[in-house]
Design a protein around this motif. Structure first.
Motif, PDB file in Angstrom:
ATOM      1  N   VAL A 290       1.003  -1.227  -0.186  1.00  0.00           N
ATOM      2  CA  VAL A 290       0.020  -0.188   0.100  1.00  0.00           C
ATOM      3  C   VAL A 290       0.881   1.267  -0.047  1.00  0.00           C
ATOM      4  CG1 VAL A 290      -1.599   1.222   1.503  1.00  0.00           C
ATOM      5  CG2 VAL A 290      -1.947  -0.873   1.010  1.00  0.00           C
ATOM      6  N   GLU A 291       1.926   1.230   0.645  1.00  0.00           N
ATOM      7  CA  GLU A 291       2.842   2.491   1.033  1.00  0.00           C
ATOM      8  C   GLU A 291       3.477   2.639  -0.466  1.00  0.00           C
ATOM      9  OE1 GLU A 291       5.188   1.581   4.255  1.00  0.00           O
ATOM     10  OE2 GLU A 291       3.665   2.035   5.705  1.00  0.00           O
ATOM     11  N   GLY A 292       3.644   1.619  -1.262  1.00  0.00           N
ATOM     12  CA  GLY A 292       4.256   1.885  -2.427  1.00  0.00           C
ATOM     13  C   GLY A 292       3.561   2.558  -3.614  1.00  0.00           C
ATOM     14  N   ILE A 293       2.116   2.560  -3.193  1.00  0.00           N
ATOM     15  CA  ILE A 293       1.257   3.077  -4.288  1.00  0.00           C
ATOM     16  C   ILE A 293       1.177   4.537  -4.408  1.00  0.00           C
ATOM     17  CG2 ILE A 293      -1.110   3.453  -4.949  1.00  0.00           C
ATOM     18  CD1 ILE A 293      -1.751   0.705  -3.467  1.00  0.00           C
ATOM     19  N   ASP A 294       1.458   4.930  -5.782  1.00  0.00           N
ATOM     20  CA  ASP A 294       1.588   6.397  -6.130  1.00  0.00           C
ATOM     21  C   ASP A 294      -0.015   6.665  -6.319  1.00  0.00           C
ATOM     22  OD1 ASP A 294       1.367   8.659  -7.742  1.00  0.00           O
ATOM     23  OD2 ASP A 294       3.336   8.387  -8.518  1.00  0.00           O
ATOM     24  N   VAL A 295      -0.581   7.478  -5.262  1.00  0.00           N
ATOM     25  CA  VAL A 295      -1.900   7.901  -5.219  1.00  0.00           C
ATOM     26  C   VAL A 295      -2.563   8.441  -6.542  1.00  0.00           C
ATOM     27  CG1 VAL A 295      -3.858   8.941  -4.065  1.00  0.00           C
ATOM     28  CG2 VAL A 295      -2.192   7.477  -2.809  1.00  0.00           C
ATOM     29  N   GLY A 296      -1.549   9.578  -6.862  1.00  0.00           N
ATOM     30  CA  GLY A 296      -2.037  10.476  -8.238  1.00  0.00           C
ATOM     31  C   GLY A 296      -2.142   9.586  -9.471  1.00  0.00           C
ATOM     32  N   LYS A 297      -1.288   8.602  -9.708  1.00  0.00           N
ATOM     33  CA  LYS A 297      -1.397   7.668 -10.632  1.00  0.00           C
ATOM     34  C   LYS A 297      -2.241   6.796 -10.627  1.00  0.00           C
ATOM     35  CE  LYS A 297       3.740   8.440 -12.479  1.00  0.00           C
ATOM     36  NZ  LYS A 297       4.767   7.700 -12.888  1.00  0.00           N
ATOM     37  N   ALA A 298      -2.946   6.252  -9.321  1.00  0.00           N
ATOM     38  CA  ALA A 298      -3.613   5.361  -9.147  1.00  0.00           C
ATOM     39  C   ALA A 298      -5.181   5.639  -9.439  1.00  0.00           C
ATOM     40  CB  ALA A 298      -3.658   4.901  -7.777  1.00  0.00           C
ATOM     41  N   ILE A 299      -5.142   7.114  -9.130  1.00  0.00           N
ATOM     42  CA  ILE A 299      -6.452   7.965  -9.424  1.00  0.00           C
ATOM     43  C   ILE A 299      -6.683   7.981 -10.756  1.00  0.00           C
ATOM     44  CG2 ILE A 299      -7.574  10.270  -9.433  1.00  0.00           C
ATOM     45  CD1 ILE A 299      -6.519  10.475  -6.663  1.00  0.00           C
ATOM     46  N   ALA A 300      -5.547   8.531 -11.681  1.00  0.00           N
ATOM     47  CA  ALA A 300      -5.787   8.625 -13.067  1.00  0.00           C
ATOM     48  C   ALA A 300      -6.077   7.058 -13.718  1.00  0.00           C
ATOM     49  CB  ALA A 300      -4.377   9.118 -13.564  1.00  0.00           C
ATOM     50  N   TYR A 301      -5.567   6.196 -13.387  1.00  0.00           N
ATOM     51  CA  TYR A 301      -5.811   4.956 -13.917  1.00  0.00           C
ATOM     52  C   TYR A 301      -7.338   4.414 -13.363  1.00  0.00           C
ATOM     53  CZ  TYR A 301      -5.691  -0.115 -14.839  1.00  0.00           C
ATOM     54  OH  TYR A 301      -5.946  -1.452 -15.392  1.00  0.00           O
TER      55      TYR A 301
END
Length: 435
Positions: A290-301
């Motif tokens: 979880v800590e390795g997730i790039d939230v910004g890119k995850a939102i875009a995806y």
């Protein structure tokens, strides 16, 4: 009268790369992600554990923006990989994904007949009607879903006709009479349809299984009807127990209405598991993921999954998604976004951050974290509750995750009397218990 054999769990392993950011672990062996030695090691571990099959997914496009953080894509060409693994395994089934949208039936019929022959009857075809990739195949707009499924039905009819164009007894091998094969037992199919014109017969004799195991993974009404008509196995996706049970019941009922024995259609539920030797170790691995997730890119995806029209990036990260946005998503009619919109609805009340983390972890599948014994008990409960006949599993990390999955989870299910001690026969159909 012989007693009916009790139900038992079927297990397939999805062969890919480590989950999420776990590829960054020092001993992840990520540099070997495309190597045959590592793929062979994974395959043999699954076979030693008596898994039914290996499964290779596929994707016909690449988004370069996702490679930096997510690690290497795991889309080595399935038929090439599985063909190589036939020489490094003896019993486990080999299921590969191939599109009915961008291929020709004669070509795929030959490929899967070849795989079935060289593996001794272990081939399976995951039949997909592609929703992406047209830019790499002539750049023509994709046909509508109705047309894609009409093409798929005709495609599979042609493939089955080609596999059956050699009678089971066509091969004679009569050395004394000098008769290799009985030409009267080989017949052209002379197919003329809306999408294909194929004479046949196939230039490879009948596969050991008669035809390879047919697998399907569509969730739309068209996909479910297609699976109930043709598939031996359905790969299911659900992120809660009730939806898994509903899908299971619907597919069994559809098979029954087609005149089939519902138990001949196996429903394997896709699951993501993070395993540790202890609960604390498993929880630590999940936090690392979880800590390795790039939230910004995850939102875009996630926005590309549920709809590019939704404004997820403009919402506060730690506030629940507004109901109006859910209604806006559900009002969209583009077929590729309907499932994502339904997924949003089932998670109403969660924040944007919670949603994107959940999606990056499990996509639209059920996820489990814990020791092998705990995860095995949760899988057994789903099996008993008629949410699945089995599961498509993947190792979350190497090397420990693979051992915990193939030895820990499989052994726990075996101790519970739910999983085989050994293979029942030489073919994938034997493993699945289908005629």
């Amino acid at each position: 009268m012989a007693a009916e054999r009790p139900r038992r769990i079927h297990l397939a392993m999805s062969v890919g790369r480590p989950a999420g950011q776990l590829w960054r672990r020092k001993n992840s062996r990520i540099e070997e992600a495309f190597s045959l030695p590592l793929l062979s090691e994974v395959a043999r571990a699954a076979e030693d554990a008596k898994f039914d099959a290996l499964f290779r997914a596929d994707n016909l496009r690449l988004d370069p923006s996702r490679v930096r953080a997510s690690g290497p894509p795991h889309y080595l060409e399935p038929m090439v990989v599985l063909s190589a693994l036939t020489a490094r395994t003896e019993h486990i089934g080999l299921i590969g994904t191939a599109s009915t949208t961008f291929n020709a039936p004669y070509t795929l019929a030959r490929q899967f007949a070849t795989l079935d022959h060289i593996s001794g009857g272990r081939a399976g075809w995951n039949m997909v009607t592609s929703t992406v990739g047209e830019e790499n195949y002539g750049d023509q707009p994709l046909p509508s879903k109705a047309v894609r499924y009409a093409r798929a039905r005709e495609f599979v009819d042609v493939a089955i006709g080609l596999w059956e164009s050699w009678a089971p007894d066509a091969m004679v091998f009569d050395r004394e009479a000098g008769v290799f094969a009985d030409e009267a037992r080989i017949r052209p199919i002379r197919h003329r349809g809306e999408h294909f014109s194929v004479d046949g017969p196939l230039n490879i004799h009948r596969p050991p299984q008669g035809r390879p195991v047919l697998v399907q993974a569509g969730r739309s009404d068209e996909g479910r009807d297609f699976a109930a008509t043709y598939a031996d196995v359905v790969f299911a996706a659900a992120d809660n127990v009730s939806s898994a049970q509903a899908f299971y019941a619907d597919m069994k009922n559809r098979a029954r209405r087609k005149g089939r024995d519902p138990e001949s259609l196996k429903i394997l539920l896709g699951t993501h598991v993070v395993l540790g030797a202890t609960e604390a170790e498993a929880s630590a691995l999940e936090r690392e993921w979880v800590e390795g997730i790039d939230v910004g890119k995850a939102i875009a995806y996630l926005q590309t999954v549920v709809s590019p029209h939704l404004r997820l990036a403009e919402l506060p990260l730690d506030e629940p998604i507004p109901l109006t946005l859910l209604e806006e998503a559900e009002a969209l009619r583009e077929e590729q976004y309907q499932r994502g919109a339904a997924w949003l609805r089932t998670h109403h009340g969660q924040t944007v951050r919670q949603l994107v983390i959940k999606h990056r972890q499990n996509s639209l599948h059920l996820g489990f974290t814990g020791t092998p014994e705990k995860v095995a008990a949760e899988l057994a409960e789903l099996f008993h509750e008629r949410a699945a006949d089995g599961f498509v599993l993947s190792h979350s990390h190497l090397p420990e995750g693979l051992e915990l999955l193939t030895q820990g989870v499989a052994q726990a299910l075996r101790r519970a009397g739910l999983f085989r001690n050994d293979y029942d026969g030489p073919t994938l159909k034997h493993h699945l218990g289908i005629a």
